[in-house]
Design an enzyme around this catalytic site. Structure first.
Site, PDB file in Angstrom:
ATOM      1  N   ASP A  71     -39.875 -24.250  -1.463  1.00 62.00           N
ATOM      2  CA  ASP A  71     -40.614 -25.269  -0.742  1.00 62.00           C
ATOM      3  C   ASP A  71     -40.559 -26.459  -1.357  1.00 62.00           C
ATOM      4  O   ASP A  71     -41.541 -26.891  -2.025  1.00 62.00           O
ATOM      5  CB  ASP A  71     -42.037 -24.719  -0.411  1.00 62.00           C
ATOM      6  CG  ASP A  71     -42.627 -25.535   0.787  1.00 62.00           C
ATOM      7  OD1 ASP A  71     -42.203 -26.632   0.993  1.00 62.00           O
ATOM      8  OD2 ASP A  71     -43.553 -25.043   1.300  1.00 62.00           O
ATOM      9  N   LYS A 121     -48.134 -23.724  -6.567  1.00 62.41           N
ATOM     10  CA  LYS A 121     -49.124 -22.733  -6.186  1.00 62.41           C
ATOM     11  C   LYS A 121     -48.520 -21.374  -6.170  1.00 62.41           C
ATOM     12  O   LYS A 121     -47.333 -21.323  -5.909  1.00 62.41           O
ATOM     13  CB  LYS A 121     -49.999 -23.099  -5.125  1.00 62.41           C
ATOM     14  CG  LYS A 121     -49.082 -23.149  -3.784  1.00 62.41           C
ATOM     15  CD  LYS A 121     -49.894 -23.814  -2.451  1.00 62.41           C
ATOM     16  CE  LYS A 121     -48.900 -23.683  -1.242  1.00 62.41           C
ATOM     17  NZ  LYS A 121     -49.789 -24.226  -0.465  1.00 62.41           N
ATOM     18  N   THR A 161     -52.168 -29.006  -2.102  1.00 61.81           N
ATOM     19  CA  THR A 161     -53.168 -27.829  -1.783  1.00 61.81           C
ATOM     20  C   THR A 161     -54.556 -28.324  -2.527  1.00 61.81           C
ATOM     21  O   THR A 161     -54.513 -28.515  -4.001  1.00 61.81           O
ATOM     22  CB  THR A 161     -52.633 -26.493  -2.228  1.00 61.81           C
ATOM     23  OG1 THR A 161     -51.575 -26.510  -1.594  1.00 61.81           O
ATOM     24  CG2 THR A 161     -53.585 -25.556  -1.873  1.00 61.81           C
ATOM     25  N   ASP A 167     -46.450 -29.444  -5.305  1.00 62.27           N
ATOM     26  CA  ASP A 167     -47.312 -28.310  -4.583  1.00 62.27           C
ATOM     27  C   ASP A 167     -47.127 -27.222  -5.277  1.00 62.27           C
ATOM     28  O   ASP A 167     -46.981 -26.185  -4.598  1.00 62.27           O
ATOM     29  CB  ASP A 167     -46.807 -28.338  -3.177  1.00 62.27           C
ATOM     30  CG  ASP A 167     -47.385 -27.672  -2.103  1.00 62.27           C
ATOM     31  OD1 ASP A 167     -48.873 -27.748  -2.407  1.00 62.27           O
ATOM     32  OD2 ASP A 167     -47.027 -27.166  -1.278  1.00 62.27           O
ATOM     33  N   ASN A 224     -45.760 -20.611  -3.292  1.00 59.96           N
ATOM     34  CA  ASN A 224     -44.563 -21.209  -3.297  1.00 59.96           C
ATOM     35  C   ASN A 224     -43.588 -20.674  -4.479  1.00 59.96           C
ATOM     36  O   ASN A 224     -42.690 -21.507  -4.794  1.00 59.96           O
ATOM     37  CB  ASN A 224     -44.635 -22.651  -3.617  1.00 59.96           C
ATOM     38  CG  ASN A 224     -45.175 -23.420  -2.141  1.00 59.96           C
ATOM     39  OD1 ASN A 224     -45.047 -22.800  -1.176  1.00 59.96           O
ATOM     40  ND2 ASN A 224     -45.777 -24.818  -2.244  1.00 59.96           N
TER      41      ASN A 224
END
Length: 407
Positions: free
Chosen positions: A235, A219, A253, A217, A222
């Site tokens: 996260d 991005k 995402t 994840d 985070n």
């Protein structure tokens, strides 16, 4: 535009890590003549003292130190003595469907400990179970325990639980999300992008090659900036130990998903190198290369894998992004023979001294303006917790509580 998560995402808010001893906080047994109540009280006070001492003397750990069994570390261990009432909850830093993150400090602190703060993530067991997040929460806790002490990953100092809730005590990262700085600046210059991209390379190198973990994840939302201008990855709800195997869970995402995730053909750690290429592009341009109001259109663009580069982007930047965002996993930079070394050796990183970077000898390009270690100006305000929430019943306890034993 902020990316919209496909699956449940939680904002975590954190800061910097280190070990101070290799002795286990849970090894000790009651002293001769000491009853259980006095033993628990003494151990509780000793752990609170260790927390204050750790916060005062953080340092980046060497990979071999991080690799110590979490049960033998002061950071990353599961505490059988800490309780929520050992902390004063100061302000909500972030909320999710089943978790709330608080800025916290030790309750009734000594004067010298008054400015030592943490991020305390509280997860209600009933919500974790209702939303079928037990496995994700367990993965998150176990991965954070295993990597505790890395200079660019949020440090889980300790985890503990009571009947109703799970707790993860994390370092506080007062600078806020990289996403916010990127939106204000519109785009980062090449030097800033290289610096922060290089810190992420060191994170992925450690997760992939030392731990066999796919983060899944990556991005800007985070990634936080600490008080010294360095990154902290947070996260870990989608992180999973996969080693060289494949997994099929659809998570991430839309703008950052790798083609193999969209095709559901099985994916591994290579998805992080794809997402890293997307992130480098967003750092330099201000938005991801694949975007549409309709997520299905985004997926079509990703599977096609055709990136359009601004004319002002350097040739080395285009090359590294193109080699990372390669649809054929077997040819993707970072996944090819040599692993992370092939990324670190790319000409775009020619100015990076990797040893100095790991040991934080290089000054971060963005230094947050802070009034002190407990400054929360870089975080939004949140409504109070709702009242009258579903209770964690005895029936649920008997059925599910064994799943939380390692907290």
């Amino acid at each position: 535009m902020a990316a919209t998560a496909i699956s449940h995402l939680l904002p975590h808010i954190h800061r910097n890590g280190s070990l101070k001893s290799s002795s286990s906080p849970k090894d000790e047994k009651p002293r001769k003549g000491e009853d259980e109540e006095h033993f628990c009280t003494r151990r509780r006070e000793e752990e609170k003292r260790m927390l204050a001492d750790w916060e005062a003397g953080r340092r980046p750990l060497e990979p071999a130190e991080i690799a110590v069994d979490p049960s033998r570390k002061i950071v990353g261990h599961s505490s059988k003595h800490l309780r929520c009432e050992d902390f004063q909850l100061l302000k909500t830093l972030g909320t999710g469907t089943f978790a709330r993150v608080w800025l916290a400090r030790l309750a009734n602190p000594k004067q010298e400990d008054d400015s030592k703060v943490f991020a305390l993530k509280i997860l209600r067991k009933v919500d974790v179970i209702r939303l079928k997040q037990v496995e994700h929460v367990r993965n998150e806790r176990n991965v954070l325990a295993a990597v505790a002490g890395h200079p660019f990953i949020t440090t889980m100092v300790a985890s503990f639980q009571d009947r109703d809730s799970l707790y993860m005590l994390l370092d506080y990262c007062p600078g806020g999300e990289v996403f916010s700085y990127l939106r204000r600046a519109r785009r980062f210059n090449e030097e800033t992008s290289q610096f922060y991209a290089a810190e992420i390379v060191l994170i992925l190198e450690f997760l992939h090659e030392s731990q066999g973990v796919a983060y899944r994840d990556l991005k800007p939302e985070n990634i936080l900036i600490d008080g010294d201008g360095h990154l902290k990855l947070v996260d870990f709800g989608f992180a999973k130990k996969v080693d060289n195997q494949e997994t099929y869970t659809l998570c991430g995402t839309p703008e950052y998903l790798a083609p193999e995730v969209i095709r559901n053909t099985g994916h591994g750690r290579a998805v992080d190198w794809w997402a890293f290429g997307i992130l480098v592009y967003e750092f330099l341009v201000g938005q991801p290369p694949f975007w549409d109001q309709n997520p299905m259109k985004i997926y079509e663009q990703i599977v096609e894998g055709r990136i359009r580069y601004p004319s002002a982007m350097s040739q080395n930047a285009r090359d590294i992004i193109g080699r990372l965002c390669t649809v054929d996993v077997s040819k993707r930079l970072g996944q090819i023979q040599g692993g992370s070394k092939t990324v670190k050796a790319h000409p775009w990183f020619s100015r990076i001294n990797w040893d100095d970077l790991y040991h934080r000898r290089m000054k971060g390009p963005i230094i947050p303006h802070l009034r002190g270690p407990a400054d929360t100006r870089n975080f939004d305000d949140y409504d109070p917790e709702p009242e009258g929430r579903e209770p964690y019943t005895g029936q649920m306890f008997n059925k599910y509580d064994r799943s939380f034993e390692d907290f």
